[in-house]
Structures are given as C-alpha cells and as structure tokens.
Motif scaffolding. Structure first.
Motif, mmCIF file in Angstrom:
data_model
loop_
_atom_site.group_PDB
_atom_site.id
_atom_site.type_symbol
_atom_site.label_atom_id
_atom_site.label_comp_id
_atom_site.label_asym_id
_atom_site.label_seq_id
_atom_site.Cartn_x
_atom_site.Cartn_y
_atom_site.Cartn_z
ATOM 1 N N LYS A 184 0.835 -1.198 0.000
ATOM 2 C CA LYS A 184 0.000 0.000 0.000
ATOM 3 C C LYS A 184 0.871 1.249 0.000
ATOM 4 C CE LYS A 184 -3.162 0.366 3.099
ATOM 5 N NZ LYS A 184 -3.853 0.260 4.397
ATOM 6 N N VAL A 185 0.365 2.306 -0.603
ATOM 7 C CA VAL A 185 1.091 3.580 -0.592
ATOM 8 C C VAL A 185 1.120 4.141 0.824
ATOM 9 C CG1 VAL A 185 1.111 5.955 -1.425
ATOM 10 C CG2 VAL A 185 0.512 4.089 -2.994
ATOM 11 N N GLU A 186 -0.040 4.190 1.456
ATOM 12 C CA GLU A 186 -0.134 4.673 2.830
ATOM 13 C C GLU A 186 -0.328 3.461 3.741
ATOM 14 O OE1 GLU A 186 -2.715 7.838 5.536
ATOM 15 O OE2 GLU A 186 -2.934 7.817 3.353
ATOM 16 N N LYS A 187 0.727 3.070 4.418
ATOM 17 C CA LYS A 187 0.714 1.832 5.185
ATOM 18 C C LYS A 187 0.123 2.034 6.578
ATOM 19 C CE LYS A 187 4.719 0.174 2.661
ATOM 20 N NZ LYS A 187 4.438 1.135 1.575
ATOM 21 N N SER A 188 -0.538 0.984 7.082
ATOM 22 C CA SER A 188 -1.077 1.014 8.434
ATOM 23 C C SER A 188 0.004 0.567 9.420
ATOM 24 C CB SER A 188 -2.278 0.063 8.555
ATOM 25 O OG SER A 188 -3.313 0.431 7.670
ATOM 26 N N LYS A 189 0.049 1.208 10.567
ATOM 27 C CA LYS A 189 0.939 0.746 11.624
ATOM 28 C C LYS A 189 0.517 -0.663 11.998
ATOM 29 C CE LYS A 189 2.755 1.858 16.205
ATOM 30 N NZ LYS A 189 4.153 1.701 15.743
ATOM 31 N N THR A 190 1.478 -1.585 12.059
ATOM 32 C CA THR A 190 1.157 -3.004 12.226
ATOM 33 C C THR A 190 2.019 -3.638 13.314
ATOM 34 O OG1 THR A 190 0.599 -3.148 9.864
ATOM 35 C CG2 THR A 190 1.010 -5.224 11.035
ATOM 36 N N VAL A 191 1.389 -4.456 14.138
ATOM 37 C CA VAL A 191 2.115 -5.267 15.122
ATOM 38 C C VAL A 191 1.884 -6.733 14.775
ATOM 39 C CG1 VAL A 191 2.489 -5.796 17.553
ATOM 40 C CG2 VAL A 191 1.749 -3.489 16.883
ATOM 41 N N TRP A 192 2.967 -7.459 14.595
ATOM 42 C CA TRP A 192 2.937 -8.880 14.212
ATOM 43 C C TRP A 192 3.325 -9.718 15.421
ATOM 44 C CZ3 TRP A 192 2.131 -11.884 9.777
ATOM 45 C CH2 TRP A 192 2.707 -13.159 9.775
ATOM 46 N N ILE A 193 2.435 -10.609 15.859
ATOM 47 C CA ILE A 193 2.702 -11.474 17.003
ATOM 48 C C ILE A 193 2.410 -12.912 16.590
ATOM 49 C CG2 ILE A 193 2.181 -11.962 19.419
ATOM 50 C CD1 ILE A 193 1.013 -9.129 19.629
ATOM 51 N N HIS A 194 3.439 -13.753 16.638
ATOM 52 C CA HIS A 194 3.262 -15.132 16.192
ATOM 53 C C HIS A 194 3.827 -16.091 17.225
ATOM 54 C CE1 HIS A 194 2.701 -18.527 13.577
ATOM 55 N NE2 HIS A 194 3.976 -18.850 13.663
ATOM 56 N N SER A 195 3.205 -17.269 17.338
ATOM 57 C CA SER A 195 3.629 -18.290 18.283
ATOM 58 C C SER A 195 3.680 -19.640 17.592
ATOM 59 C CB SER A 195 2.648 -18.347 19.466
ATOM 60 O OG SER A 195 2.926 -19.436 20.310
ATOM 61 N N CYS A 196 4.729 -20.415 17.882
ATOM 62 C CA CYS A 196 4.798 -21.787 17.383
ATOM 63 C C CYS A 196 5.718 -22.603 18.290
ATOM 64 C CB CYS A 196 5.270 -21.836 15.930
ATOM 65 S SG CYS A 196 6.869 -21.079 15.648
ATOM 66 N N ARG A 197 5.795 -23.905 18.020
ATOM 67 C CA ARG A 197 6.539 -24.782 18.926
ATOM 68 C C ARG A 197 8.032 -24.481 18.904
ATOM 69 N NH1 ARG A 197 3.763 -28.462 16.021
ATOM 70 N NH2 ARG A 197 5.652 -29.599 15.424
ATOM 71 N N ASN A 198 8.583 -24.373 17.704
ATOM 72 C CA ASN A 198 10.017 -24.121 17.578
ATOM 73 C C ASN A 198 10.313 -23.572 16.192
ATOM 74 O OD1 ASN A 198 10.382 -26.485 15.762
ATOM 75 N ND2 ASN A 198 9.946 -27.658 17.630
ATOM 76 N N GLN A 199 11.576 -23.246 15.953
ATOM 77 C CA GLN A 199 11.936 -22.609 14.686
ATOM 78 C C GLN A 199 11.797 -23.547 13.498
ATOM 79 O OE1 GLN A 199 15.787 -21.194 16.222
ATOM 80 N NE2 GLN A 199 15.137 -19.123 15.667
ATOM 81 N N SER A 200 11.915 -24.848 13.714
ATOM 82 C CA SER A 200 11.860 -25.780 12.585
ATOM 83 C C SER A 200 10.472 -25.858 11.963
ATOM 84 C CB SER A 200 12.305 -27.179 13.019
ATOM 85 O OG SER A 200 11.339 -27.789 13.857
ATOM 86 N N VAL A 201 9.440 -25.627 12.777
ATOM 87 C CA VAL A 201 8.073 -25.713 12.248
ATOM 88 C C VAL A 201 7.534 -24.350 11.823
ATOM 89 C CG1 VAL A 201 7.558 -27.746 13.648
ATOM 90 C CG2 VAL A 201 6.963 -25.475 14.521
ATOM 91 N N GLN A 202 8.298 -23.287 12.057
ATOM 92 C CA GLN A 202 7.804 -21.946 11.726
ATOM 93 C C GLN A 202 7.961 -21.668 10.236
ATOM 94 O OE1 GLN A 202 9.743 -18.644 13.589
ATOM 95 N NE2 GLN A 202 8.271 -17.162 12.805
ATOM 96 N N ALA A 203 6.901 -21.197 9.632
ATOM 97 C CA ALA A 203 6.932 -20.805 8.218
ATOM 98 C C ALA A 203 7.056 -19.289 8.108
ATOM 99 C CB ALA A 203 5.662 -21.271 7.514
ATOM 100 N N PHE A 204 7.686 -18.844 7.035
ATOM 101 C CA PHE A 204 7.714 -17.434 6.631
ATOM 102 C C PHE A 204 8.496 -16.513 7.568
ATOM 103 C CE2 PHE A 204 3.529 -19.146 5.186
ATOM 104 C CZ PHE A 204 3.848 -19.239 3.839
ATOM 105 N N ASN A 205 9.352 -17.085 8.415
ATOM 106 C CA ASN A 205 10.114 -16.222 9.314
ATOM 107 C C ASN A 205 11.010 -15.273 8.529
ATOM 108 O OD1 ASN A 205 10.974 -15.354 11.936
ATOM 109 N ND2 ASN A 205 12.882 -16.469 11.624
ATOM 110 N N ASN A 206 11.681 -15.789 7.499
ATOM 111 C CA ASN A 206 12.550 -14.933 6.693
ATOM 112 C C ASN A 206 11.758 -13.858 5.966
ATOM 113 O OD1 ASN A 206 14.814 -16.364 7.479
ATOM 114 N ND2 ASN A 206 14.789 -17.727 5.693
ATOM 115 N N ASP A 207 10.563 -14.224 5.486
ATOM 116 C CA ASP A 207 9.721 -13.247 4.779
ATOM 117 C C ASP A 207 9.368 -12.080 5.698
ATOM 118 O OD1 ASP A 207 8.331 -15.040 2.210
ATOM 119 O OD2 ASP A 207 9.234 -16.102 3.876
#
Length: 402
Positions: free
Chosen positions: A290-313
C-alpha cells in the motif's frame, strides 16, 4: 411463522440442549445413507471427529433460541453462507437437508415430536433456508461479476511447491485456462477440492490465501496434519503434500468474512498461532504494497523454529519497515537465540501491551480453538473493545465469542 409455532420451537430448546448432538449425528447418518453423493460436499474428516455434528447442534440450538428475532444471527449466517458458496451449495441441497432434518427430529425425539412441532420446525427450517439461499445467491453473483471471477469449481495447476518449514508447504496455483483470477481481501480463503484415494471420494477443504493478491495465481500454504492421540491424520492435507508440480486441483472463488479492509489505514494487530499465520501473512504483504501503510504489530507463536513458516519473509519486511513491530514466541528455543522480539514460551500479550494498545486498532486472531479463546480473553483483559476483535477458526464454527 405465527406466535404459537414460535412457542413450539422454543419448547424444544431443552431437548436440543441435552440431545442436540444425538439428533445431528442421526441426521448426518440418515442423509449420507440416502444421498451418499453429499459425502463429496461435506468434510468427512469433521464427520469422523465429531466436530461437524457439534457445530450443527450448536447452530440449530442458536436458531431455536433466537426464533423471535433470527436477524441477530445475521453475521453468523453470512459466515455460513460464505462457506457454502465456496462449496458450491445450491438450493436443491437445502431441500435434501430439510427432508432429513425434519425426519431426524421425528425419529430421535419420538412421541414428543407431535405433528404440530414437526410443522413448526418445517416452517422454521424453510424460513431459514430461504434466507440462506437468497444470501448465497447474492454472493454467487458478486463472484461472477468480479474480474476473473467464477462460480463453482475451476481447475488450477500447481506450478510451484515451496517447503516453508518441516510441516508446511506453499502451493502456487495457476488457472488451467490461463485467464486472470479474482481479487480478494487479505485474510480470505479458497476451497480446494482433491480426490482422496483412501476414501474414494472428492473432498473439499478451506485454506487461507497466504499472499497479497496478484492477477495470475493464488498461493495457499498447507500444514501436513499428523495423527495425534485420537485425532486421525489430515486426509486432505496429506493428499496435498503428496502432490507434485504439474498436478491439478479444483478451486472455488475466494470467500470468507474474516479479512482486513485494504482501504483502511487504521492500526493492525495480527496475532497467530501455528498455521494460523497464513491469513496474517496475506494481510501483512497487502499492507506492505500500500502507498499509505497502516501501523502493524505482528505477534506469532509456534513450537520451535523448525516448524515456523515465513520467518525470513517477515524479517525481510521488518528490516525496512518503520510501520511494523514484530514479536515471535517459541515454546522451545535456546537461551542464546532470545532477543527483544524473540521470546520463550507461549504468547503473553502483557509483554506486548505497550505496542498493541493503539488508538482505533483492529485486532485479528487466527489459530487453534484454545489459542483463539486465550488471546481473545487477554485482549478483553487489556480493555480492548470486543467490536474491534476478529478471529478465524480453522474448524466448523465451534467458537462463538462475539
């Protein structure tokens, strides 16, 4: 429907409260015996684990309890209607369901099911069916009129498969006809229909779209559900994970009432657990472009790093985004890997409260049932108005928090 008939419906509420699941179990068994073709419309996994009969029992009870003013259920009905259109439900299906529902009431309740009660429930069901058919027809027409839109099932080719984690694969789906695909709101889903050899049936499942919209393909990201305790392995997720690039699946038009308005500039708080990350990523990627972006807070939970998707993204977006703040909670992580936004344990919104209590913010929650309930209650404890809290449940409507 007259007053006397409404009173008869209300008189059955105690029976529905104590015996609703027995009624709906009998109903599904009866309907599938007489109309086995409907096994390809319904999620047979939820039939096996009992979630579908529980959801229907809750819905029938809610309708009876609100028979004086069924309009209060309109948001629930919109959600059901959206799911129904993604499954290509038609008016003739309502006739079949009605026939077996009324017959089941008579057979399960026995001598208590007087002719007057059966007549009242027939009228009540037909009234509800008319509401749903009209609502769904409007959705079908909206889908048809969209650029790239369609009604029913459309063949898509899997052109790319990406392993996002040890459990999750992304599927890039392109229409076989080479034409454009319909736009969608970030957070919405598509129904995917595949043939499941173990059942010898076509089976539909809903999967959130996991990227911002583009005009030539969709992306879904699917967790391979393994067998745990009494819960059998996910028959469709496992079927999808066995697919190869070049294989095909059938898709419905994007649907769903859980989404973020792309035109809104209000702050967004995205709270996800496990595979609940998928609609949140769509919202995040949409906000990024978006041109005018909304302030965003991202909060994610999972068991461990091996099962987490999209961390690099997410980290890549976060690197250059002054509008984004991220928190990730891991149940299992080495102490050396912890930092300000990487926290050991399950999500604790108290830790994030200084970042998430934003004026006019909209809060989105997606994950397992217990996760949704916990985060919803945590937000209420932080004095967030429930009108600003939205959630998506990856099961047949067992939660009713609003």
């Amino acid at each position: 429907m007259n007053t006397a008939q409404k009173e008869l419906i209300k008189a059955t509420i105690p029976i529905l409260r104590t015996g609703g699941e027995a009624l709906t179990a009998h109903f599904y068994d009866r309907m599938f015996r007489h109309s086995p073709e409907l096994k390809e419309v319904f999620n047979m996994g939820n039939q096996a684990n009992g979630k579908q009969k529980m959801a229907l029992a809750n819905a029938v009870l809610a309708y009876a309890e609100n028979i004086e003013n069924p309009e209060v259920l309109i948001n629930v009905l919109k959600g059901i209607g959206s799911k129904h259109t993604s499954l290509n439900i038609k008016p003739e299906h309502y006739k079949i369901v009605g026939t077996h529902l009324i017959a089941s009431i008579e057979e399960v309740i026995g001598h208590l099911a007087t002719s007057e009660i059966l007549e009242a429930w027939t009228i009540a069901y037909n009234q509800l069916a008319a509401i749903m058919i009209n609502l769904e027809e409007n959705i079908y027409q909206e889908n048809k009129q969209k650029s790239g839109g369609w009604i029913g099932w459309r063949k898509f080719i899997i052109k790319k498969i990406v392993e996002e984690s040890t459990e999750i694969k992304s599927f890039y789906l392109y229409p076989e006809d080479g034409k454009s695909v319909a736009d969608y709101n970030p957070g919405q889903f598509v129904s995917v229909q595949v043939y499941v050899p173990e059942l010898d049936l076509l089976q539909p499942r809903q999967y959130s779209l996991s990227s911002a919209h583009n005009s030539d393909h969709y992306r879904i990201s699917v967790k391979k559900e393994s067998s745990i305790n009494d819960n059998p392995a996910g028959i469709v997720s496992n079927t999808l994970h066995s697919k190869l690039e070049g294989d095909s699946v059938m898709l419905s038009s994007p649907a769903g009432i859980f989404f973020h308005n792309k035109e809104s500039n209000e702050p967004i708080v995205l709270i996800s657990g496990g595979i609940g990350i998928t609609p949140m990523l769509s919202i995040l990627e949409t906000n990024k472009i978006k041109v005018e972006k909304s302030k965003t807070v991202w909060i994610h939970s999972c068991r461990n790093q091996s099962v987490q998707a999209f961390n690099n993204d997410v980290e890549t977006i976060d690197k250059d985004a002054d509008w984004l703040r991220t928190f990730v909670f891991y149940e299992d992580i080495e102490e050396s890997e912890l930092r300000e936004n990487v926290i050991k344990g399950r999500i604790d919104l108290e830790i994030c409260k200084d970042s998430i209590l934003l004026d006019k913010a909209r809060y989105y929650i997606c994950g397992p049932e217990l996760f949704i309930k916990a985060q919803y209650n945590s937000l209420l404890n932080l004095n967030v108005d429930k009108e600003n809290i939205f959630y998506e449940e990856f099961s047949p409507g067992l939660i009713n928090l609003n």
